[in-house]
Design a protein around this motif. Structure first.
Motif, PDB file in Angstrom:
ATOM      1  N   VAL A 257      40.866  29.932  45.975  1.00 15.16           N
ATOM      2  CA  VAL A 257      41.741  30.847  46.455  1.00 15.16           C
ATOM      3  C   VAL A 257      41.454  32.141  45.927  1.00 15.16           C
ATOM      4  CG1 VAL A 257      44.111  31.663  46.834  1.00 15.16           C
ATOM      5  CG2 VAL A 257      43.530  29.071  47.192  1.00 15.16           C
ATOM      6  N   MET A 258      41.318  31.952  44.221  1.00 17.68           N
ATOM      7  CA  MET A 258      41.186  33.296  43.653  1.00 17.68           C
ATOM      8  C   MET A 258      39.867  34.155  43.734  1.00 17.68           C
ATOM      9  SD  MET A 258      42.058  33.598  39.445  1.00 17.68           S
ATOM     10  CE  MET A 258      40.841  32.135  39.086  1.00 17.68           C
ATOM     11  N   ARG A 259      38.860  33.125  44.014  1.00 13.33           N
ATOM     12  CA  ARG A 259      37.515  33.401  44.320  1.00 13.33           C
ATOM     13  C   ARG A 259      37.425  34.472  45.460  1.00 13.33           C
ATOM     14  NH1 ARG A 259      33.586  29.670  40.468  1.00 13.33           N
ATOM     15  NH2 ARG A 259      32.159  31.113  41.029  1.00 13.33           N
ATOM     16  N   ARG A 260      38.189  33.757  46.633  1.00 13.32           N
ATOM     17  CA  ARG A 260      38.364  34.471  48.079  1.00 13.32           C
ATOM     18  C   ARG A 260      38.907  35.750  47.896  1.00 13.32           C
ATOM     19  NH1 ARG A 260      38.656  33.166  53.655  1.00 13.32           N
ATOM     20  NH2 ARG A 260      37.318  31.512  53.082  1.00 13.32           N
ATOM     21  N   ALA A 261      39.741  36.062  46.924  1.00 11.74           N
ATOM     22  CA  ALA A 261      40.434  37.089  46.577  1.00 11.74           C
ATOM     23  C   ALA A 261      39.267  38.217  45.943  1.00 11.74           C
ATOM     24  CB  ALA A 261      41.602  37.220  45.744  1.00 11.74           C
ATOM     25  N   PHE A 262      38.391  37.666  45.111  1.00  2.00           N
ATOM     26  CA  PHE A 262      37.465  38.560  44.571  1.00  2.00           C
ATOM     27  C   PHE A 262      36.332  38.838  45.699  1.00  2.00           C
ATOM     28  CE2 PHE A 262      38.022  35.975  40.425  1.00  2.00           C
ATOM     29  CZ  PHE A 262      39.244  36.736  39.962  1.00  2.00           C
ATOM     30  N   ASP A 263      36.143  38.144  46.676  1.00  2.00           N
ATOM     31  CA  ASP A 263      35.127  38.552  47.633  1.00  2.00           C
ATOM     32  C   ASP A 263      35.799  39.584  48.318  1.00  2.00           C
ATOM     33  OD1 ASP A 263      33.606  36.347  46.892  1.00  2.00           O
ATOM     34  OD2 ASP A 263      34.448  35.082  48.532  1.00  2.00           O
ATOM     35  N   HIS A 264      36.842  39.682  48.406  1.00  4.39           N
ATOM     36  CA  HIS A 264      37.646  40.934  49.148  1.00  4.39           C
ATOM     37  C   HIS A 264      37.460  42.039  48.364  1.00  4.39           C
ATOM     38  CE1 HIS A 264      38.768  38.867  52.918  1.00  4.39           C
ATOM     39  NE2 HIS A 264      39.352  37.908  52.485  1.00  4.39           N
ATOM     40  N   GLY A 265      37.959  41.727  47.077  1.00  3.61           N
ATOM     41  CA  GLY A 265      38.125  42.868  46.163  1.00  3.61           C
ATOM     42  C   GLY A 265      36.657  43.617  46.131  1.00  3.61           C
ATOM     43  N   ALA A 266      35.799  42.661  46.112  1.00  5.40           N
ATOM     44  CA  ALA A 266      34.280  43.356  46.048  1.00  5.40           C
ATOM     45  C   ALA A 266      33.835  44.159  47.473  1.00  5.40           C
ATOM     46  CB  ALA A 266      33.335  42.311  45.873  1.00  5.40           C
ATOM     47  N   ALA A 267      34.311  43.670  48.513  1.00  3.79           N
ATOM     48  CA  ALA A 267      33.664  44.213  49.619  1.00  3.79           C
ATOM     49  C   ALA A 267      34.742  45.685  50.244  1.00  3.79           C
ATOM     50  CB  ALA A 267      34.252  43.193  51.008  1.00  3.79           C
ATOM     51  N   LEU A 268      36.086  45.398  49.429  1.00  7.54           N
ATOM     52  CA  LEU A 268      36.791  46.657  49.775  1.00  7.54           C
ATOM     53  C   LEU A 268      37.049  47.454  48.797  1.00  7.54           C
ATOM     54  CD1 LEU A 268      39.694  44.479  51.172  1.00  7.54           C
ATOM     55  CD2 LEU A 268      38.459  46.074  52.580  1.00  7.54           C
ATOM     56  N   GLU A 269      36.353  47.123  47.747  1.00  4.55           N
ATOM     57  CA  GLU A 269      36.449  48.003  46.216  1.00  4.55           C
ATOM     58  C   GLU A 269      37.818  48.165  45.701  1.00  4.55           C
ATOM     59  OE1 GLU A 269      34.048  51.482  46.577  1.00  4.55           O
ATOM     60  OE2 GLU A 269      32.086  50.240  46.743  1.00  4.55           O
ATOM     61  N   CYS A 270      38.478  47.137  45.999  1.00  3.86           N
ATOM     62  CA  CYS A 270      40.137  47.277  45.379  1.00  3.86           C
ATOM     63  C   CYS A 270      40.357  46.270  44.268  1.00  3.86           C
ATOM     64  CB  CYS A 270      41.122  46.850  46.676  1.00  3.86           C
ATOM     65  SG  CYS A 270      40.888  45.164  46.731  1.00  3.86           S
ATOM     66  N   ALA A 271      41.196  46.447  43.740  1.00  2.00           N
ATOM     67  CA  ALA A 271      41.717  45.709  42.324  1.00  2.00           C
ATOM     68  C   ALA A 271      42.321  44.380  42.853  1.00  2.00           C
ATOM     69  CB  ALA A 271      42.829  46.257  41.598  1.00  2.00           C
ATOM     70  N   VAL A 272      42.184  43.359  41.957  1.00  2.00           N
ATOM     71  CA  VAL A 272      42.989  42.020  42.242  1.00  2.00           C
ATOM     72  C   VAL A 272      43.910  42.004  41.264  1.00  2.00           C
ATOM     73  CG1 VAL A 272      42.810  39.676  42.606  1.00  2.00           C
ATOM     74  CG2 VAL A 272      41.016  41.131  43.615  1.00  2.00           C
ATOM     75  N   GLN A 273      45.269  41.831  41.225  1.00  2.00           N
ATOM     76  CA  GLN A 273      46.064  41.380  40.272  1.00  2.00           C
ATOM     77  C   GLN A 273      46.223  39.733  40.003  1.00  2.00           C
ATOM     78  OE1 GLN A 273      49.995  42.833  40.157  1.00  2.00           O
ATOM     79  NE2 GLN A 273      49.353  44.884  39.936  1.00  2.00           N
ATOM     80  N   LEU A 274      46.185  39.363  39.004  1.00  2.00           N
ATOM     81  CA  LEU A 274      46.144  37.765  38.780  1.00  2.00           C
ATOM     82  C   LEU A 274      47.701  37.513  38.373  1.00  2.00           C
ATOM     83  CD1 LEU A 274      42.536  36.880  37.488  1.00  2.00           C
ATOM     84  CD2 LEU A 274      43.386  36.828  39.885  1.00  2.00           C
ATOM     85  N   HIS A 275      48.251  36.411  38.878  1.00  2.00           N
ATOM     86  CA  HIS A 275      48.997  35.418  37.962  1.00  2.00           C
ATOM     87  C   HIS A 275      48.504  34.310  37.628  1.00  2.00           C
ATOM     88  CE1 HIS A 275      53.299  33.469  37.972  1.00  2.00           C
ATOM     89  NE2 HIS A 275      52.314  32.695  37.799  1.00  2.00           N
ATOM     90  N   ALA A 276      48.626  34.192  36.577  1.00  2.00           N
ATOM     91  CA  ALA A 276      47.826  33.023  35.696  1.00  2.00           C
ATOM     92  C   ALA A 276      48.386  32.522  34.420  1.00  2.00           C
ATOM     93  CB  ALA A 276      46.178  33.332  35.457  1.00  2.00           C
ATOM     94  N   GLU A 277      47.663  31.444  33.719  1.00  2.00           N
ATOM     95  CA  GLU A 277      48.111  30.753  32.709  1.00  2.00           C
ATOM     96  C   GLU A 277      48.367  31.922  31.549  1.00  2.00           C
ATOM     97  OE1 GLU A 277      45.471  30.380  33.886  1.00  2.00           O
ATOM     98  OE2 GLU A 277      43.529  30.256  32.476  1.00  2.00           O
ATOM     99  N   ALA A 278      49.209  31.502  30.503  1.00  2.00           N
ATOM    100  CA  ALA A 278      49.129  32.447  29.298  1.00  2.00           C
ATOM    101  C   ALA A 278      47.725  32.262  28.495  1.00  2.00           C
ATOM    102  CB  ALA A 278      50.263  32.008  28.437  1.00  2.00           C
ATOM    103  N   SER A 279      47.098  33.174  28.580  1.00  2.00           N
ATOM    104  CA  SER A 279      45.906  33.203  27.679  1.00  2.00           C
ATOM    105  C   SER A 279      45.523  34.509  27.094  1.00  2.00           C
ATOM    106  CB  SER A 279      44.781  32.524  28.648  1.00  2.00           C
ATOM    107  OG  SER A 279      43.353  32.763  28.173  1.00  2.00           O
ATOM    108  N   GLU A 280      44.695  34.824  26.317  1.00  2.00           N
ATOM    109  CA  GLU A 280      44.049  35.957  25.582  1.00  2.00           C
ATOM    110  C   GLU A 280      42.630  36.175  26.012  1.00  2.00           C
ATOM    111  OE1 GLU A 280      45.666  36.714  21.754  1.00  2.00           O
ATOM    112  OE2 GLU A 280      47.838  37.132  22.954  1.00  2.00           O
ATOM    113  N   ASP A 281      42.072  35.038  26.511  1.00  2.00           N
ATOM    114  CA  ASP A 281      40.666  35.176  26.784  1.00  2.00           C
ATOM    115  C   ASP A 281      40.348  34.475  28.202  1.00  2.00           C
ATOM    116  OD1 ASP A 281      38.060  34.976  26.926  1.00  2.00           O
ATOM    117  OD2 ASP A 281      37.607  33.697  25.197  1.00  2.00           O
ATOM    118  N   MET A 282      40.173  35.552  28.982  1.00  2.00           N
ATOM    119  CA  MET A 282      39.815  35.041  30.532  1.00  2.00           C
ATOM    120  C   MET A 282      38.327  35.693  30.853  1.00  2.00           C
ATOM    121  SD  MET A 282      43.503  35.065  32.575  1.00  2.00           S
ATOM    122  CE  MET A 282      42.754  33.859  33.696  1.00  2.00           C
ATOM    123  N   THR A 283      37.676  35.645  30.275  1.00  2.00           N
ATOM    124  CA  THR A 283      36.129  36.109  30.172  1.00  2.00           C
ATOM    125  C   THR A 283      35.488  35.445  31.615  1.00  2.00           C
ATOM    126  OG1 THR A 283      35.432  34.781  28.527  1.00  2.00           O
ATOM    127  CG2 THR A 283      35.759  37.069  28.246  1.00  2.00           C
TER     128      THR A 283
END
Ligand code: ZN
Length: 283
Positions: free
Chosen positions: A146-172
């Motif tokens: 699901v998240m990767r679908r949002a990234f596909d749209h983010g790329a096509a629309l050149e818009c940002a994607v906010q993520l709700h995700a697990e607590a982490s300081e490394d999401m590279t």
């Protein structure tokens, strides 16, 4: 405004039903807040049990309506951020009998509809992510899809994607997925972030410890409260006056540059918004 500066809360929710939300906006504005990114509440909190992507429209349009009302209370303005809350997958799988891949299809369809609003200019950015709690492997894999679908749209629309995700300081790894989809990785924003984060841009919860860490780091960051995200977790979020109050506190402690980063430079780099040009300054 605080010392003529814009003050942005990067992630909060407004309740469109009883308009407590607008009182929250007035509180925010009264203490110097100028700009808001308003994220739609989880669909089921608004009584919407979506069965198709189109069923999310009601959630998105109610959010767009309240954002318009919010803008008229602000010296700056508000923008909608639309998407599907990642916690929906557990509701679908555990309570409504969906297989993980069926839940993925429905949630991707919801993201597709949210992207239509970004494309038409009615929303600024997308919201996606994955559960912040432990889930089965197939639910985790479906959430990542699901998240990767949002990234596909983010790329096509050149818009940002906010993520709700697990607590982490490394999401590279996640930022790499966004980049592979064609997004600029700094346009991925991790909401509810701590003061440091590798990969996406952190939207830092505005408690003093986290902000001090972010300010000392000198890297791009945003400030947020996550106001009324989850009525089941009272006290888990901060009140609507928090960002302006913490801006004052940061200024008192000499962090002028961090304020410029969080309220002018990072919003411009991530969302393409100009928080200074959108201020009504007197005289
Ligand atoms: Zn939230």
């Amino acid at each position: 405004m605080i010392d003529d500066r814009p003050v942005l809360d990067d992630h909060l929710h407004l309740d469109p039903d009883n308009n407590r939300g607008i009182d929250a906006v007035r509180d925010f504005a009264r203490v110097g807040g100028t700009h808001l990114l308003v994220v739609n509440k989880p669909s089921w909190h608004l009584g919407v049990e979506a069965e198709t992507g189109a069923d999310f429209r009601e959630v998105f349009e109610r959010t767009i309506d309240i954002v318009e009302a919010a803008s008229s209370e602000l010296e700056g303005r508000a923008w909608p951020v639309l998407g599907v809350h990642p916690g929906l997958i557990s509701r679908l799988v555990d309570e409504r009998g969906f297989a993980p891949d069926e839940a993925c299809d429905l949630m991707q369809a919801g993201i597709d509809v949210a992207a239509e609003y970004v494309e038409s200019g009615d929303a600024l950015a997308l919201k996606s992510g994955r559960p912040h709690y432990e889930v089965d492997d197939d639910v985790w894999a479906a959430s990542n899809d699901v998240m990767r679908r949002a990234f596909d749209h983010g790329a096509a629309l050149e818009c940002a994607v906010q993520l709700h995700a697990e607590a982490s300081e490394d999401m590279t790894e996640v930022a790499d997925w966004a980049e592979a989809a064609g997004m600029e990785p700094h346009r991925v924003v991790k909401h509810y972030a701590s003061g440091r984060l590798e990969g996406p841009t952190p939207s830092v919860m505005s408690d003093k410890d986290r902000l001090e860490t972010a300010a000392e780091r000198g890297e791009p960051f945003l400030m947020e409260t996550d106001y009324i995200d989850d009525p089941d977790r009272p006290g888990a979020v901060l009140g609507p006056k928090t960002v302006p109050r913490r801006v004052r506190w940061l200024l008192e402690n000499g962090y002028d540059e961090a304020i410029e980063i969080a309220h002018v430079e990072t919003p411009k780099a991530v969302y393409g918004i100009d928080t200074e040009a959108t201020l009504e300054r007197d005289g």
